[in-house]
Design a protein around this motif. Structure first.
Motif, PDB file in Angstrom:
ATOM      1  N   UNK A 240       0.834  -1.206   0.000  1.00 58.77           N
ATOM      2  CA  UNK A 240       0.000   0.000   0.000  1.00 58.77           C
ATOM      3  C   UNK A 240       0.867   1.254   0.000  1.00 58.77           C
ATOM      4  N   UNK A 241       1.970   1.225   0.766  1.00 58.50           N
ATOM      5  CA  UNK A 241       2.894   2.362   0.771  1.00 58.50           C
ATOM      6  C   UNK A 241       3.562   2.539  -0.579  1.00 58.50           C
ATOM      7  N   UNK A 242       3.806   1.425  -1.297  1.00 59.25           N
ATOM      8  CA  UNK A 242       4.470   1.495  -2.593  1.00 59.25           C
ATOM      9  C   UNK A 242       3.531   1.979  -3.688  1.00 59.25           C
ATOM     10  N   UNK A 243       2.241   1.608  -3.605  1.00 59.64           N
ATOM     11  CA  UNK A 243       1.297   1.962  -4.664  1.00 59.64           C
ATOM     12  C   UNK A 243       0.597   3.293  -4.432  1.00 59.64           C
ATOM     13  N   UNK A 244       0.547   3.760  -3.187  1.00 58.66           N
ATOM     14  CA  UNK A 244      -0.201   4.980  -2.896  1.00 58.66           C
ATOM     15  C   UNK A 244       0.369   6.240  -3.547  1.00 58.66           C
TER      16      UNK A 244
END
Length: 289
Positions: free
Chosen positions: A86-90
């Motif tokens: 989620x941190x990578x895609x946000x």
């Protein structure tokens, strides 16, 4: 102007039919499925990369090297792949997908020549716009859950899972860790509602779906760049991506709610402002195509 045109909601059966049609049409498009497929692939790539690195005796990012947040904890507990993904895609992948769906919502119909036919039906412009926005928000939740579900499956397959040590040092059960992961996915999805409203407003300004999508994504990139300059610290708290990574505070005990609530409040402000602007533009628009 008909009575159905002046009322924002009208008959419930008509509203449900419109919403159902919008959701079905959006999620059946190959572009939507392709976006969800790309999002699902990101946790797979991240998980495989960490697995290869740890298999070679590396730390998997534990030493604080570059990479998404939480990447260092993935090798020890596969549930952290959800948070890392989620941190990578946000910052880009998730908002880009939302920008594509929101930007195409109205402009795509106008470009295809179907907008005037939608407006001939007794649905009303307000109700149609609400259906478009609701569908975009549902896509935001679906996209976020796809990333989380893919990461959870890959994390459980490639790494051990068990009790979760939060970033505050407290250890919680795996079940509570799952609940926190679900809450984080919900916060991430709500974090994208401001961008959804902005993209919908842009979509009402043009008859070109491609132009609306490109403009929305361009605005996203521009605002994120502005959010990196220390000289703009005074205005950065008002930029919609500024508090996006505040979801990490859900992994503290007790939870730090301050920035999470600021984020949700800011998204609500963007929804109110750009949703109103989209409504004002769309309800007064002369649809000739």
């Amino acid at each position: 102007m008909s009575r159905a045109e002046t009322l924002p909601f009208g008959r419930p059966s008509l509203s449900l039919s419109l919403y159902r049609s919008e959701v079905t049409t959006t999620f059946r498009r190959w572009r939507t499925l392709a976006l969800l497929g790309v999002l699902a692939a990101v946790p797979v790539l991240v998980g495989i990369a960490v697995r290869i690195e740890t298999g070679r005796g590396g730390s998997g990012g534990r030493d604080g090297g570059g990479g998404p947040a939480f990447i260092g904890q993935v090798a020890g507990n596969g549930l952290f792949l959800v948070f890392a993904s989620l941190a990578a895609t946000l910052p880009f992948f998730l908002p880009m997908a939302i920008g594509v769906i929101a930007g195409d919502a109205v402009a795509g119909e106008a470009s295809a020549g179907t907008l005037r036919y939608l407006l001939v039906a007794p649905a009303g412009r307000t109700r149609l716009l609400l259906a478009k926005f609701t569908t975009t928000v549902l896509f935001a939740f679906a996209a976020t859950l796809v990333v989380a579900a893919s990461a959870l499956a890959v994390g459980a397959l490639l790494f051990p899972v068990g009790e979760v040590t939060l970033i505050s040092g407290t250890t919680v059960s795996f079940g509570e860790g799952l609940l926190r992961a679900l809450a984080i996915a919900g916060v991430v999805a709500l974090s994208l509602t401001g961008l959804a409203a902005l993209g919908l407003f842009v979509s009402t300004l043009t008859n070109s779906g491609i132009a609306a999508m490109a403009t929305t994504v361009g605005l996203l990139i521009t605002v994120q760049i502005l959010d990196q300059f220390p000289q703009l610290a005074a205005v950065q708290p008002y930029l919609f991506p500024h508090y996006w990574l505040s979801f990490a505070d859900l992994l503290r005990e007790p939870v730090y709610w301050d920035q999470i609530l600021r984020n949700l409040g800011l998204q609500g402000l963007y929804v109110a402002v750009f949703g109103s602007a989209a409504w004002a533009r769309f309800t007064s628009r002369d649809v000739t195509v």
